[in-house]
Each structure stands twice: as C-alpha cells, then as structure tokens.
Design an enzyme around this catalytic site. Structure first.
Site, PDB file in Angstrom:
ATOM      1  N   HIS A   1      61.005  95.907  60.350  1.00  0.00           N
ATOM      2  CA  HIS A   1      61.687  97.126  60.782  1.00  0.00           C
ATOM      3  C   HIS A   1      61.411  98.294  59.846  1.00  0.00           C
ATOM      4  O   HIS A   1      61.424  99.452  60.281  1.00  0.00           O
ATOM      5  CB  HIS A   1      63.184  96.876  60.913  1.00  0.00           C
ATOM      6  CG  HIS A   1      63.526  96.043  62.103  1.00  0.00           C
ATOM      7  ND1 HIS A   1      64.666  95.269  62.184  1.00  0.00           N
ATOM      8  CD2 HIS A   1      62.860  95.845  63.279  1.00  0.00           C
ATOM      9  CE1 HIS A   1      64.699  94.660  63.360  1.00  0.00           C
ATOM     10  NE2 HIS A   1      63.612  94.977  64.027  1.00  0.00           N
TER      11      HIS A   1
ATOM     12  N   HIS B   1      54.611  94.242  71.533  1.00  0.00           N
ATOM     13  CA  HIS B   1      54.165  94.517  70.160  1.00  0.00           C
ATOM     14  C   HIS B   1      52.661  94.324  70.010  1.00  0.00           C
ATOM     15  O   HIS B   1      51.970  95.177  69.415  1.00  0.00           O
ATOM     16  CB  HIS B   1      54.902  93.613  69.171  1.00  0.00           C
ATOM     17  CG  HIS B   1      56.277  94.076  68.838  1.00  0.00           C
ATOM     18  ND1 HIS B   1      56.530  95.226  68.122  1.00  0.00           N
ATOM     19  CD2 HIS B   1      57.491  93.538  69.113  1.00  0.00           C
ATOM     20  CE1 HIS B   1      57.836  95.381  67.968  1.00  0.00           C
ATOM     21  NE2 HIS B   1      58.442  94.381  68.558  1.00  0.00           N
TER      22      HIS B   1
END
Length: 428
Positions: free
Chosen positions: A252, A399
C-alpha cells in the site's frame, strides 16, 4: 534473455504479450449466469466462492481497459459486468448499494453489509465505462450517491462498513478503502471534471500520508479507531487476513506513491482551470506539490529499505513499526504496485534509480510470479515457491494487468484515459 529496460521496444513488446495472455487466462471468469467468478490456480471458476463485489468491479474495469487497447472480446465483458452490477445478486434493490458477497456455498460467507472498499470498485468500473463510451451514467451516479453515505464531512474521510439498511455504522476505519476511493475519484474527475473528487482525494491523502504516514516514519498504519486514531495492534490475532492484515502493509505504500503522482497532476489541472483546489483546506493545498512528491518518494524508499530482500529477491508483505518483517511472503499485487510506483516516480523525477528498481521488480515478477499460461501466482513464500497462507487460486486480474501497462501509458492520468488516448493516436 528478456529485457526489462523501462523504455525499450523489446520490453514493451513483451509487455503487450503479457497483457494478451492475462486477458486470455481470465476469460473463464465470466459466468453466463451473471457476473464474474473466482478462478483457481488453473483458471477454472470456483462457483462455491460466490460472487464478490471487489472481483466484479475490478473485472469490469479491466475489461474496459482491454476494450480500449483493442481486444475485440472485451466489450462484451464490459456489458456483462455492467449488467451484473446494475441488477445482479450483489445489488440491493430494497435498501440501495451493493452486498459484499452473495451466492457462496458457505452461507456464512455471504454478506449483506455495505462496504466502501467493494463499492469503490463499482465507481471505478462505472467511471471507466463512461470514459470508454458505454452506457454507465446511471450506475456511475448511483455509486457516487451511495458512497456519499460513507463520507464523513467532519473528518473528510470515508467510513468502512454500514449494515444492510444503513442504520448501523461499524466503528472500524480503514485506510485501504480510502486509498481505493482516491483511485476511483481520480478517475471520476476525468469523467465529469467535478472539483469535489479532487478535494476529497486531497483531504484523504493529507490525513493518511502527509500526517499519519510521516509520523510513523512512512510505515502507513492500515487500521483506525472510529475517531481516526491509528489502531496499531488491530488484527494481531489474524495476521493472514486478506483485507485487514496485521502490521504495516508494504504494497500500500507503493500503491500510494503512484496515486500521489496522479493526484498532484490532477491538482495542477484543477488549479489551472479554477485557480485553486477548493474545499475546507484549499489554503493548505496551494503548495500541495511541495509535499506530495516528496511523500511519494519517502513511501517508496521506506518500502524498498524495509521489505526488499537482496538475497532472494522480492518484497515482503508486511512489517512491524520498526521495520521488522512480519510476513515474508511475496504477493503478486505488491510487486505489481512496486512496478507502478517505480514507473511513476521515474517519469516525474527522471531519477535513473527508479528505472533500475523497475527492472529489478519486473525480473522478479517474470522469474517467480508469471507462469507458463501467462497468469500470475498470487502468493509465494520467501524463497519464491507457490504458497497459500492468505490467497488461494488466482481471483484477481486487475493488479497484474495494470503492471503490464504502467510503462506504456502516461502516469499522470488513469490507465483508462491513457488507453483511450493511445487508441485515438494522442500520446500526450
């Protein structure tokens, strides 16, 4: 030998092949009965896992990107995803919004809760579809309206979870849904140009990154109390949680680094148009670039310093608050976001070290995550062997697909806008 130089023609050709293979592998996820399914390691649907909102939003978004890249079969997938988000089993026609999970064989997994995390991907999908010319106006407006119910104007952050009828708000607060709502709002700004999207995204980034992450030496806390105090010990009893893991989640920090580069560009665009970024803290954001880019660089530096394994390669998943490794498994989405962060920072700074990291990240992904059929193993152990401590199968396309595009499209806008412009011959 595969070349991974960020701007080489050979590398970009190879990336194009990876895009094609990923889209082909994901084709069985489309369920003729509605929506998209979880896939196992071989790419077969796992009906028992049910329909999950985050998967369906991401698959619809990914299909939009694939369509804009010129893949003929992707428009049908976009329409399929939009139809399911409008009226499928996840849509709550009585109370509004979307359920998190439905149709799972294990009834205890099905959830009527309304979660801002999953709904962020409804907004992402609808915004992407609108930009690509699909009929998604109503879905887009609906997603924005539902998300307004999560927005706490007093603290300028999104709450996490309502019960089904929006009468009880869970006290947990998380950075992850807010991060993805920054992503979705940046795309929404490209759709309608409304300043409120950038005002909210900026407020979220200001709190989580400029204030909280910096105060924790750039190890961003994931979990918070209802008043947005960091809850550093949250999840200590469930360290392998998919969405609320214990400790500081390295991927993150990298995802934020990329989003901050895009946010700074959106702020410049808005200031150029309106004269300033509006909202309650407009004065604090007049020099937003002065903190945003250094913050992105600090997050990247902290991630590679704490988590990159020089001996075995790869990035560990999580750390404690002094940088000690908690979970040393390698997740596919983490290396994908590392690729995105390195690309974004290289493009805006010209610093060759980011291009070197880009090559390092891609070499690890190619050697360890990418399989013979083009899919990405979602979880590896520290030695690079397939593992399943947190993830089973290959449910996520988003992703890995984005990783194949970051260096081929501009970093200052969404990949949707980049793909749309590339399709029209506009490379700016």
């Amino acid at each position: 030998m595969t070349e991974f130089a960020i701007d080489s023609t050979q590398h970009h050709d190879w990336l194009g092949e990876q895009t094609t293979r990923l889209l082909a592998f994901s084709a069985p996820a489309l369920d003729a009965a509605g929506g998209f399914s979880w896939l196992d390691d071989a790419g077969a649907p796992v009906p028992g896992a049910g329909k999950q909102l985050w998967i369906n939003g991401r698959y619809t978004y990914s299909a939009v990107v694939g369509h804009l890249l010129g893949y003929a079969d992707q428009a049908e997938r976009v329409e399929h995803g939009l139809t399911f988000l409008r009226s499928g089993s996840l849509r709550d026609t009585e109370y509004g919004g979307w359920r998190g999970i439905a149709e799972a064989d294990d009834a205890s997994l099905n959830s009527d809760a309304k979660e801002s995390y999953g709904i962020s991907f409804v907004l992402l999908a609808a915004a992407a579809a609108r930009l690509a010319g699909f009929d998604a106006d109503e879905l887009y407006a609906d997603a924005l309206a539902v998300l307004d119910r999560f927005w706490d104007a007093g603290v300028e952050m999104y709450a996490d979870t309502w019960n089904r009828d929006f009468t009880e708000l869970d006290e947990y607060r998380g950075q992850n849904p807010n991060m993805h709502l920054v992503e979705a709002q940046l795309l929404a700004f490209e759709v309608d140009g409304e300043a409120r999207h950038i005002e909210r995204a900026t407020a979220i980034a200001r709190r989580l990154i400029r204030d909280v992450a910096s105060a924790h030496d750039w190890r961003l806390p994931e979990h918070y109390h209802a008043d947005w105090r960091p809850h550093l010990e949250y999840g200590a009893d469930s360290p392998d949680s998919q969405f609320r893991p214990y400790g500081a989640t390295v991927g993150h920090w990298l995802e934020w680094a990329r989003l901050l580069v895009q946010l700074a560009a959106a702020q410049r665009e808005l200031r150029g148009r309106d004269g300033a970024v509006g909202g309650s803290a407009a004065d604090a954001d007049a020099d937003a670039d002065a903190w945003i880019l250094p913050a992105a660089q600090s997050l990247f530096s902290r991630a590679v310093t704490d988590a990159w394994d020089e001996d075995r390669g790869g990035l560990a998943f999580s750390t404690d608050w002094s940088g000690g490794i908690l979970n040393d498994h390698r997740f596919h989405w983490v290396i994908a976001e590392a690729i995105g962060a390195a690309t974004a920072l290289y493009r805006v700074t010209g610093d060759a070290s980011y291009a070197e990291w880009y090559e390092r990240f891609w070499r690890y992904a190619a050697d360890h995550h990418i399989t013979g059929d083009g899919s990405w193993i979602h979880e590896l152990d520290a030695d690079g062997a397939p593992a399943s401590g947190t993830w089973s199968g290959k449910p996520d396309l988003y992703h890995a697909l984005q990783a194949t595009l970051f260096s081929r499209l501009p970093v200052t806008h969404s990949l949707v806008t980049g793909a749309r412009r590339a399709q029209s011959g506009d490379t700016q």
